[in-house]
Design a protein around this motif. Sequence first.
Motif, PDB file in Angstrom:
ATOM      1  N   ARG A 148      85.922  76.516  12.709  1.00  4.16           N
ATOM      2  CA  ARG A 148      86.684  76.060  11.545  1.00  4.16           C
ATOM      3  C   ARG A 148      87.971  75.371  11.979  1.00  4.16           C
ATOM      4  O   ARG A 148      88.397  74.396  11.370  1.00  4.16           O
ATOM      5  N   GLU A 149      88.615  75.851  13.027  1.00  2.99           N
ATOM      6  CA  GLU A 149      89.914  75.292  13.437  1.00  2.99           C
ATOM      7  C   GLU A 149      89.774  74.128  14.415  1.00  2.99           C
ATOM      8  O   GLU A 149      90.756  73.438  14.695  1.00  2.99           O
ATOM      9  N   ALA A 150      88.572  73.953  14.962  1.00  3.23           N
ATOM     10  CA  ALA A 150      88.172  72.738  15.669  1.00  3.23           C
ATOM     11  C   ALA A 150      89.143  72.257  16.757  1.00  3.23           C
ATOM     12  O   ALA A 150      89.608  71.121  16.707  1.00  3.23           O
ATOM     13  N   PRO A 151      89.415  73.067  17.760  1.00  6.90           N
ATOM     14  CA  PRO A 151      90.195  72.543  18.877  1.00  6.90           C
ATOM     15  C   PRO A 151      89.406  71.564  19.739  1.00  6.90           C
ATOM     16  O   PRO A 151      89.992  70.891  20.589  1.00  6.90           O
ATOM     17  N   TRP A 152      88.097  71.520  19.536  1.00  4.16           N
ATOM     18  CA  TRP A 152      87.234  70.569  20.232  1.00  4.16           C
ATOM     19  C   TRP A 152      86.487  69.732  19.190  1.00  4.16           C
ATOM     20  O   TRP A 152      86.279  70.178  18.062  1.00  4.16           O
ATOM     21  N   LEU A 153      86.075  68.549  19.579  1.00 10.56           N
ATOM     22  CA  LEU A 153      85.085  67.811  18.792  1.00 10.56           C
ATOM     23  C   LEU A 153      83.735  68.187  19.392  1.00 10.56           C
ATOM     24  O   LEU A 153      83.348  67.700  20.450  1.00 10.56           O
ATOM     25  N   PHE A 154      83.029  69.090  18.736  1.00 10.98           N
ATOM     26  CA  PHE A 154      81.786  69.644  19.272  1.00 10.98           C
ATOM     27  C   PHE A 154      80.696  68.572  19.212  1.00 10.98           C
ATOM     28  O   PHE A 154      80.292  68.166  18.122  1.00 10.98           O
ATOM     29  N   LEU A 155      80.203  68.143  20.365  1.00 14.91           N
ATOM     30  CA  LEU A 155      79.270  67.016  20.379  1.00 14.91           C
ATOM     31  C   LEU A 155      77.820  67.438  20.636  1.00 14.91           C
ATOM     32  O   LEU A 155      76.958  67.240  19.788  1.00 14.91           O
ATOM     33  N   ASN A 156      77.541  68.006  21.805  1.00  9.78           N
ATOM     34  CA  ASN A 156      76.152  68.359  22.077  1.00  9.78           C
ATOM     35  C   ASN A 156      76.055  69.376  23.199  1.00  9.78           C
ATOM     36  O   ASN A 156      77.014  69.609  23.938  1.00  9.78           O
ATOM     37  N   TYR A 157      74.873  69.982  23.287  1.00 10.14           N
ATOM     38  CA  TYR A 157      74.553  70.908  24.376  1.00 10.14           C
ATOM     39  C   TYR A 157      73.606  70.184  25.321  1.00 10.14           C
ATOM     40  O   TYR A 157      72.622  69.572  24.895  1.00 10.14           O
ATOM     41  N   ASN A 158      73.867  70.309  26.602  1.00  6.88           N
ATOM     42  CA  ASN A 158      73.103  69.542  27.569  1.00  6.88           C
ATOM     43  C   ASN A 158      71.680  70.070  27.743  1.00  6.88           C
ATOM     44  O   ASN A 158      71.435  71.265  27.803  1.00  6.88           O
ATOM     45  N   LYS A 159      70.746  69.148  27.818  1.00  9.41           N
ATOM     46  CA  LYS A 159      69.382  69.475  28.249  1.00  9.41           C
ATOM     47  C   LYS A 159      69.259  69.012  29.698  1.00  9.41           C
ATOM     48  O   LYS A 159      69.359  67.823  29.994  1.00  9.41           O
ATOM     49  N   ALA A 160      69.068  69.956  30.594  1.00 10.81           N
ATOM     50  CA  ALA A 160      68.931  69.606  32.004  1.00 10.81           C
ATOM     51  C   ALA A 160      67.461  69.427  32.342  1.00 10.81           C
ATOM     52  O   ALA A 160      66.610  70.161  31.854  1.00 10.81           O
ATOM     53  N   VAL A 161      67.191  68.460  33.189  1.00  7.55           N
ATOM     54  CA  VAL A 161      65.800  68.129  33.501  1.00  7.55           C
ATOM     55  C   VAL A 161      65.658  67.829  34.991  1.00  7.55           C
ATOM     56  O   VAL A 161      66.434  67.055  35.557  1.00  7.55           O
ATOM     57  N   VAL A 162      64.665  68.463  35.589  1.00  4.37           N
ATOM     58  CA  VAL A 162      64.274  68.135  36.967  1.00  4.37           C
ATOM     59  C   VAL A 162      62.869  67.541  36.931  1.00  4.37           C
ATOM     60  O   VAL A 162      61.996  68.060  36.232  1.00  4.37           O
ATOM     61  N   LEU A 163      62.685  66.473  37.658  1.00  2.00           N
ATOM     62  CA  LEU A 163      61.358  65.889  37.826  1.00  2.00           C
ATOM     63  C   LEU A 163      60.899  66.150  39.247  1.00  2.00           C
ATOM     64  O   LEU A 163      61.673  65.966  40.199  1.00  2.00           O
TER      65      LEU A 163
END
Length: 546
Positions: A502-517
């Motif tokens: 609610r107080e938003a000290p961050w602009l919450f953007l995304n959670y990383n999807k890590a990928v190994v090929l």
Amino acid sequence: MTLRDALRRLSPALVRAGLLVTVVCAGAWGGVGTLRGAAGAAAGAPRYGGTFTKSLNYGDPGSLDPIAKPEVAAMMVTMNLFDRLVAVDPVAKKVVPSLAERWEIRDGGLTYVFHLRKNARFHNGREITARDVKYSLERLSDPKNASPSANLLVGVEGLEAFQEGKAPEIAGVQAPDPYTLVVRLERPKPTLLMDLSAPAAGVVPREEVERLGLDFGQRPVGSGPFRLASWRKDDEIVLEAVRDYWAGRPYVDRVVFRIMREEATRDAEFQAGNLDAMTLGEAQYRRYSNDPAWKPYLVEVPELFTRAIFFNLRRPPLDQVKVRQALNYAVDKRAVVEKVLSNKAYPALGPLPSSSSAFDPNLEAYPYDPEKARQLLREAGFPQGFELEVLATAAGARTVEAVAGFLADAGVRVRIVRLESTTLFERVRSGDFQAAFYSTGGEFDPVTFLYARLHTANFGRAGNVTYYDNPEVDRLLAEGMSVTDEARRIAIARQVEGIVTREAPWLFLNYNKAVVLHQPWVHGLQPVPTDIDFQDLTKVWVEPRR
């Protein structure tokens, strides 16, 4: 502004690069990731022998002393060279035995008694004893060694006196016999076992540290499943398997980390068959995930990391809650994930990543609502918006360019300052920034994650770089750091997350999807949420190439 209009404001360079092919009118939320156990194609029985070659994407680690650098480039190597007292199974998310084959928790959580196995040896052949563990933990904690992880043992009895030079040892770490280590705490610390599993807590032989001095980081001697065979700076690090390792011989004979910063170079070497596995970026993920020939060989996981734009709350107008909330409403995070990150991420709801045990999929977050953003800015006294300087690395700048397109519609004019990661983090830690974009996380424990970044005891370099200050959050996190009941700790983490969102000290953007090929002949790679580069290489095996 419509999503189509917003996307038109994204960088022309991204459009030229083919990153914005179509416009998708998606809903605001949903689709947050969960763990996928894609550990590779079906395989037969594991076999011994061969070499596993993987890219190391982050540059030369500089030092392989476990206490020197809490950075991925170093830890993905050192965790294979050094054993810790206990380890973590990152996929099962539980603590497992390592040098300690078992342990007991006594005195209401104030005393831990570890029983060491008797067949563990350093790579120089000497048996490991409890005194080695005590020495290693005191070396880690000693201010003279300037380890970034020196406070790992906070809460252990006598640590403060030792670090202030008032005591010659940490009184709360004792080795009463060669195979018993006792750790006494000032107060219950639910994260002690997790802390002792950290790569920085790797056990080292005192005689080798004293013989090699500062050169120990270049010629490390540990007790892990692999020993250092060779190291060509900025080129490759070669490990060889320890055949008489206490937990059994690793499957592969050698591991080669090839230091390769350039994505195009990694791609070419993988296609040529000179790399067995590589961690993918967004453009690579878009290409390989849509290729039926390679899709079976992707290992994916939502990592325990949150990407955000972090606000310096001491810099107006970011000291105003309505301004910060407006910035969160102004950005269509799903569009950024789909069109800029090639779906190699998940839209964020709040600070806790979707792999966290305390993740709340029902958290009241910020849907894309540009009119609400403009309304909040008017109420805050900024009807014409304002200028916002955002620090970012070259790689991160692509995402910030996309975000800037959305913020411009609310009147917020973003100026991106591109920096090397070392410079960026130094400016952030010293408070010399208005806003900065990067990824943060890696901890299993949600309370520890929140405490480090949001408690006022950790202002600045200690982790709370936004200078977020809420007495109720402080109180809850202090309780969470001492309570041992897991259900209560998760409830606390969720309560804190609700307030912070609610107080938003961050602009919450995304959670990383890590990928190994990986190549078809490689098996045993795991979807590791702490960092997909933190692979247990004892489980990896390779088939002969056909």
